[in-house]
Design a protein around this motif. Structure first.
Motif, PDB file in Angstrom:
ATOM      1  N   MET A 110      29.581  30.253  59.807  1.00  0.00           N
ATOM      2  CA  MET A 110      28.891  30.293  58.508  1.00  0.00           C
ATOM      3  C   MET A 110      27.594  29.495  58.561  1.00  0.00           C
ATOM      4  N   ILE A 111      27.704  28.299  59.097  1.00  0.00           N
ATOM      5  CA  ILE A 111      26.509  27.475  59.267  1.00  0.00           C
ATOM      6  C   ILE A 111      26.420  27.085  60.736  1.00  0.00           C
ATOM      7  N   LYS A 112      25.252  27.259  61.292  1.00  0.00           N
ATOM      8  CA  LYS A 112      25.089  26.900  62.685  1.00  0.00           C
ATOM      9  C   LYS A 112      23.698  26.313  62.860  1.00  0.00           C
ATOM     10  N   THR A 113      23.624  25.214  63.566  1.00  0.00           N
ATOM     11  CA  THR A 113      22.297  24.680  63.846  1.00  0.00           C
ATOM     12  C   THR A 113      22.177  24.466  65.348  1.00  0.00           C
ATOM     13  N   ASP A 114      20.939  24.568  65.795  1.00  0.00           N
ATOM     14  CA  ASP A 114      20.689  24.411  67.213  1.00  0.00           C
ATOM     15  C   ASP A 114      19.560  23.411  67.407  1.00  0.00           C
ATOM     16  N   LYS A 115      19.905  22.265  67.915  1.00  0.00           N
ATOM     17  CA  LYS A 115      18.927  21.199  68.212  1.00  0.00           C
ATOM     18  C   LYS A 115      17.981  20.958  67.049  1.00  0.00           C
ATOM     19  N   LEU A 116      18.548  20.873  65.871  1.00  0.00           N
ATOM     20  CA  LEU A 116      17.748  20.682  64.670  1.00  0.00           C
ATOM     21  C   LEU A 116      17.147  19.277  64.659  1.00  0.00           C
ATOM     22  N   THR A 117      15.846  19.198  64.474  1.00  0.00           N
ATOM     23  CA  THR A 117      15.185  17.901  64.432  1.00  0.00           C
ATOM     24  C   THR A 117      14.180  17.890  63.299  1.00  0.00           C
ATOM     25  N   LYS A 118      14.178  16.790  62.574  1.00  0.00           N
ATOM     26  CA  LYS A 118      13.175  16.641  61.525  1.00  0.00           C
ATOM     27  C   LYS A 118      12.532  15.270  61.658  1.00  0.00           C
ATOM     28  N   ILE A 119      11.242  15.279  61.885  1.00  0.00           N
ATOM     29  CA  ILE A 119      10.502  14.024  61.944  1.00  0.00           C
ATOM     30  C   ILE A 119       9.515  14.038  60.793  1.00  0.00           C
ATOM     31  N   TYR A 120       9.584  13.025  59.946  1.00  0.00           N
ATOM     32  CA  TYR A 120       8.645  12.973  58.834  1.00  0.00           C
ATOM     33  C   TYR A 120       7.295  12.473  59.316  1.00  0.00           C
ATOM     34  N   SER A 121       6.300  12.689  58.485  1.00  0.00           N
ATOM     35  CA  SER A 121       4.946  12.334  58.901  1.00  0.00           C
ATOM     36  C   SER A 121       4.816  10.837  59.183  1.00  0.00           C
ATOM     37  N   SER A 122       5.737  10.054  58.620  1.00  0.00           N
ATOM     38  CA  SER A 122       5.688   8.610  58.874  1.00  0.00           C
ATOM     39  C   SER A 122       6.226   8.286  60.267  1.00  0.00           C
ATOM     40  N   GLY A 123       6.768   9.282  60.965  1.00  0.00           N
ATOM     41  CA  GLY A 123       7.309   9.051  62.300  1.00  0.00           C
ATOM     42  C   GLY A 123       8.809   8.823  62.303  1.00  0.00           C
ATOM     43  N   THR A 124       9.418   8.811  61.113  1.00  0.00           N
ATOM     44  CA  THR A 124      10.859   8.585  61.051  1.00  0.00           C
ATOM     45  C   THR A 124      11.597   9.842  61.487  1.00  0.00           C
ATOM     46  N   LYS A 125      12.520   9.663  62.408  1.00  0.00           N
ATOM     47  CA  LYS A 125      13.350  10.781  62.824  1.00  0.00           C
ATOM     48  C   LYS A 125      14.555  10.818  61.914  1.00  0.00           C
ATOM     49  N   ALA A 126      14.536  11.703  60.939  1.00  0.00           N
ATOM     50  CA  ALA A 126      15.651  11.732  59.992  1.00  0.00           C
ATOM     51  C   ALA A 126      16.821  12.499  60.581  1.00  0.00           C
ATOM     52  N   VAL A 127      16.522  13.584  61.282  1.00  0.00           N
ATOM     53  CA  VAL A 127      17.556  14.378  61.929  1.00  0.00           C
ATOM     54  C   VAL A 127      17.143  14.528  63.382  1.00  0.00           C
ATOM     55  N   ASP A 128      18.078  14.277  64.267  1.00  0.00           N
ATOM     56  CA  ASP A 128      17.721  14.191  65.676  1.00  0.00           C
ATOM     57  C   ASP A 128      18.641  15.089  66.505  1.00  0.00           C
ATOM     58  N   ASN A 129      18.129  16.223  66.946  1.00  0.00           N
ATOM     59  CA  ASN A 129      18.896  17.111  67.826  1.00  0.00           C
ATOM     60  C   ASN A 129      20.288  17.427  67.304  1.00  0.00           C
ATOM     61  N   LEU A 130      20.332  17.863  66.084  1.00  0.00           N
ATOM     62  CA  LEU A 130      21.621  18.054  65.415  1.00  0.00           C
ATOM     63  C   LEU A 130      22.183  19.437  65.709  1.00  0.00           C
ATOM     64  N   ASN A 131      23.420  19.470  66.157  1.00  0.00           N
ATOM     65  CA  ASN A 131      24.122  20.737  66.373  1.00  0.00           C
ATOM     66  C   ASN A 131      25.392  20.741  65.541  1.00  0.00           C
ATOM     67  N   ILE A 132      25.412  21.594  64.525  1.00  0.00           N
ATOM     68  CA  ILE A 132      26.622  21.687  63.706  1.00  0.00           C
ATOM     69  C   ILE A 132      27.115  23.119  63.752  1.00  0.00           C
ATOM     70  N   HIS A 133      28.413  23.258  63.622  1.00  0.00           N
ATOM     71  CA  HIS A 133      28.972  24.599  63.475  1.00  0.00           C
ATOM     72  C   HIS A 133      30.063  24.529  62.414  1.00  0.00           C
ATOM     73  N   VAL A 134      29.806  25.162  61.296  1.00  0.00           N
ATOM     74  CA  VAL A 134      30.781  25.148  60.212  1.00  0.00           C
ATOM     75  C   VAL A 134      31.407  26.524  60.131  1.00  0.00           C
ATOM     76  N   LYS A 135      32.749  26.534  60.127  1.00  0.00           N
ATOM     77  CA  LYS A 135      33.448  27.821  60.136  1.00  0.00           C
ATOM     78  C   LYS A 135      33.617  28.351  58.724  1.00  0.00           C
ATOM     79  N   GLU A 136      33.856  29.631  58.641  1.00  0.00           N
ATOM     80  CA  GLU A 136      34.046  30.258  57.344  1.00  0.00           C
ATOM     81  C   GLU A 136      35.330  29.737  56.700  1.00  0.00           C
ATOM     82  N   GLY A 137      35.241  29.440  55.414  1.00  0.00           N
ATOM     83  CA  GLY A 137      36.426  29.073  54.649  1.00  0.00           C
ATOM     84  C   GLY A 137      36.857  27.634  54.751  1.00  0.00           C
TER      85      GLY A 137
END
Lengths: 255, 516
Positions: free
Chosen positions: B1-28
């Motif tokens: 249902m939800i899948k992420t692949d090496k999700l990374t979010k760096i804000y303009s301030s340089g803060t790494k809020a999300v770092d190489n995130l891999n999640i897999h959420v199953k249905e139900g």
């Protein structure tokens, strides 16, 4: 396009409902114009007797100014409520729906324009009771288009600034700094012939001056087509640029 | 249902809020996303709900890519944010209708769905009142109802019970379970309440500094913690003394620190208490209170993030407000001021000290020299940065695991004084439950090994609120599990061999005499 219109309509509906549910808003909509007319009308009353004053009575001269003042004070706060909606999570809640992003800004500026139009109609009625002369119903109606365009322009600026500044306090300060000087740099209260030359130059790029002049032209009945035409063109440009800027700011920020 | 692949979010301030995130959420399933403030939960949820774009990486929600098909994603999800985004000056019904309009539903299905949801969430009576007259719990329910207008497949809940009273929390939990069970809605839940994640989720992911530390069922996570924790409340200077005293001790498997508490992990909590007390008293350390507990999700959290919740929060609070501002995504970034207020309220008064005092500087400084962990023993424990604690902990863990293993092997022979049944659920030793007549020392064999129940008296019990009942029920369950475990490991427990022998009978007779 149809979706943009329907999204805007439903959101506009919401804002109108919220506004009309504020009893204090309704009260002050009536009281505020009375105060403008009374105080400024009395304060500058004797100016009319100065040589070179274009109109017979100051009240007649000032009425367009009072209308435009209402526009300024009514719309330059529009961004504050956007910030509040952002803080309450309302904007976020809208953004997770497929609703058009542009319609969020559009519904806000249209809402503030419509509320200001309601106020201006009240002013006109009050002014007529006080004995101001407005030449013709048609002129009064057309002046509301001027009010609409100017409102959209200023509320767009306020919304754009809100997104840029992100805080209420600087927004209020800048809002005040923007509206009051711009008003004094227009012919809202003082005829142009009374102004020093450099101010007269500034009035050429001041949307408020165009709005006041066009409204005055409508009220005095001496509709000079040139004033009205340039006024409309300038105000239309002003409104479009400001709304596009606000929309751009909002869409950028929301992604 | 939800899948992420090496999700990374760096804000303009340089803060790494999300770092190489891999999640897999199953249905139900109900997926609990756990972490302290600033761990990146909200940023992750904002990426998944298309509110913000990732710096790099990909994410799919219900089969749609959040970057390339945001509108499809939006149509298949519902999102309940931390702030109730409903309009206070509209009625409940108007809020629902508006939401339906924003999802571009037609009038007919809107009115049908509104009635359905008002019924479901028990809001029918107040449907036409302004939301400003609603209670906090009702607002939350309405907020969830609005996000269900378009019948989404996935519901994102970002700290849904924040600021609710215990009763409303419990009832909200029921609603969330019902949505999942009866309406087959996959639920992605973030929370920083451990009990919430424990009770609601099928699986839990622990997030720390933008990275997923572990994903598993709450039970498996709790099982991964071996041994009991002895929680010592210590005042001021005693804390550091206690840490240096306990650090080298073979009995101590792990040592973690929280505000004014020191958590000591040992094989058998109650067994270790006398020894610990003796040791601490020997060093002149006064313990203001002591509790022994079975592993909880809190321990799991400490283990995988290397930092307790309170510490995590204060590290965020110690940043200047503008840094907090920049760190957060859309919506949150607008009110750095409010957030820091909230943090300090939760964290108590020490937080202010850290935020304004020089504690701030020490904190930042210590993060730079994370490799000098060894020397940091003499530094105040409170000034340890999460990294330091983690590094120290993982280093100690390896050595101590070896010692404990050796100890276990030799324990049975070494221990000359076998002891009576141990109460594993509380620190105080109470050989027999109240009111029980003593006739035979080993009357109920089935009682052996399980904690004597500390159930409150009937009157108290009834007065407690629903969720308290749940807690008690859970505890009972744990006790039963405990008992089963103990019975399996019968041979490893020396005192179980001992029971029934003449020495034991003698011992019991003595005890009985003492009791009078």
């Amino acid at each position: 396009m149809v979706q943009l219109a329907s999204d805007t309509w439903y959101l506009f509906n919401k804002y109108m409902r919220i506004t009309l549910r504020m009893p204090m808003w309704a009260l002050f909509t009536i009281v505020q114009p009375l105060i403008w007319l009374l105080i400024f009308g009395q304060l500058f009353k004797n100016m009319a007797s100065m040589p070179g004053f274009p109109q017979g009575r100051y009240m007649d001269f000032f009425l367009p100014g009072a209308v435009i003042m209402t526009v300024l004070f009514g719309t330059s706060w529009s961004g504050v409520s956007l910030l509040r909606e952002i803080n309450y999570g309302t904007v976020e809640k809208m953004l997770v729906t497929p609703v058009s992003r542009v319609s969020i800004v559009m519904s806000r500026v249209i809402h503030s324009a419509v509320t200001v139009i309601i106020q201006c109609i009240i002013i006109l009625i009050v002014a007529l009771i006080f004995g101001a002369s407005v030449a013709g119903f048609k002129g009064a109606l057309l002046s509301l288009i001027v009010v609409f365009l100017l409102s959209i322009g200023f509320s767009g600026i306020s919304n754009g600034l809100a997104i840029w500044l992100k805080r209420e306090e600087p927004l209020v300060v800048i809002g005040n700094m923007m509206t009051l000087p711009l008003m004094f740099l227009s012919s809202a209260m003082v005829p142009k012939s009374f102004m020093p030359e450099w101010i007269q130059v500034i009035t050429k790029i001041n949307p408020i001056d165009y709005a006041v002049e066009t409204t005055r032209a409508f009220y005095s009945g001496g509709v000079s087509s040139e004033t009205v035409f340039t006024g409309f063109v300038f105000l239309f440009l002003f409104a479009s640029v400001s709304v596009s800027w606000a929309t751009e700011m909002f869409v950028n920020q929301s992604e | 249902m939800i899948k992420t692949d090496k999700l990374t979010k760096i804000y303009s301030s340089g803060t790494k809020a999300v770092d190489n995130l891999n999640i897999h959420v199953k249905e139900g399933e109900i997926f609990g996303f756990l972490g302290p403030n600033g761990a990146g939960k909200s940023t992750a949820i904002k990426i998944l709900t298309t509110l913000t774009r990732p710096t790099s990486g990909q994410a799919w929600v219900n089969g749609h890519n959040v970057l390339t098909e945001p509108v499809k994603v939006r149509c298949s999800i519902g999102y309940v944010a931390q702030e109730t985004g409903i309009d206070y000056f509209l009625s409940g019904r108007e809020n629902l209708v508006l939401q339906g309009r924003l999802y571009r539903m037609d009038g007919k299905s809107i009115s049908r769905r509104v009635d359905e949801l008002l019924e479901l969430f028990d809001l029918k009576e107040n449907a036409d009142q302004l939301v400003s007259t609603y209670s906090g719990g009702m607002r939350r329910k309405l907020d969830i109802a609005t996000s269900l207008m378009h019948d989404p497949k996935i519901l994102f809940l970002d700290e849904p019970t924040l600021g609710l009273d215990p009763h409303s929390r419990a009832s909200l939990w029921d609603y969330i379970r019902m949505l999942n069970r009866d309406m087959n809605v996959t639920i992605f839940l973030t929370t920083h309440y451990l009990d919430e994640a424990d009770k609601l989720s099928h699986r839990i992911g622990i997030l720390h500094k933008g990275n997923l530390k572990i994903v598993d069922t709450p039970e498996a996570l709790k099982d991964s913690i071996r041994g009991d924790s002895v929680n010592l409340a210590l005042t001021g200077g005693f804390k550091e003394k206690a840490i240096s005293a306990l650090k080298g001790n073979p009995m101590v498997k792990e040592l973690l620190c929280e505000d004014s508490h020191v958590r000591v992990y040992v094989n058998n909590g109650s067994e270790a208490v006398p020894g610990l007390m003796k040791l601490l008293n020997g060093h002149g350390i006064e313990v203001s209170s002591l509790t022994v507990s079975r592993p909880s999700l809190d321990d799991v959290y400490l283990k995988y993030s290397g930092v307790s919740f309170k510490e995590g929060e204060s590290s965020e609070g110690s940043n200047p407000w503008w840094a907090q501002w920049q760190k957060k995504g859309w919506g949150k970034k607008w009110k750095g001021g409010e957030d820091s207020n909230q943090d300090s309220q939760e964290g108590g008064q020490q937080e202010w000290g850290k935020e304004w005092g020089n504690g701030d500087k020490q904190w930042e400084g210590s993060e730079d020299k994370g490799d000098k962990v060894q020397e940091s023993g003499d530094k105040g424990w409170g000034n340890w940065s999460p990294e330091e604690m983690k590094a120290w902990w993982s280093q100690g863990k390896k050595e101590e695991a070896e010692t404990t293993a050796n100890q276990l092997l030799t324990k049975a022979d070494e221990n000359p004084h076998p002891h009576p049944p141990i109460n594993t659920s509380g620190a105080s030793f109470n050989p027999l439950p109240e009111g029980e007549e003593i006739s035979l020392p080993f009357k109920g064999r089935d009682r052996v090994g399980m904690g004597f129940s500390n159930e409150p008296k009937k009157g108290e019990w009834e007065m407690e609120q629903d969720d308290k009942q749940e807690v008690t029920a859970d505890k009972d369950k744990e006790d039963i599990k405990d008992k089963e475990n103990k019975e399996e490991e019968n041979i490893e427990e020396p005192w179980k061999k001992w029971q029934g022998t003449p020495e034991a009978a003698e011992w019991w007779a003595k005890q009985v005499k003492k009791e009078g």
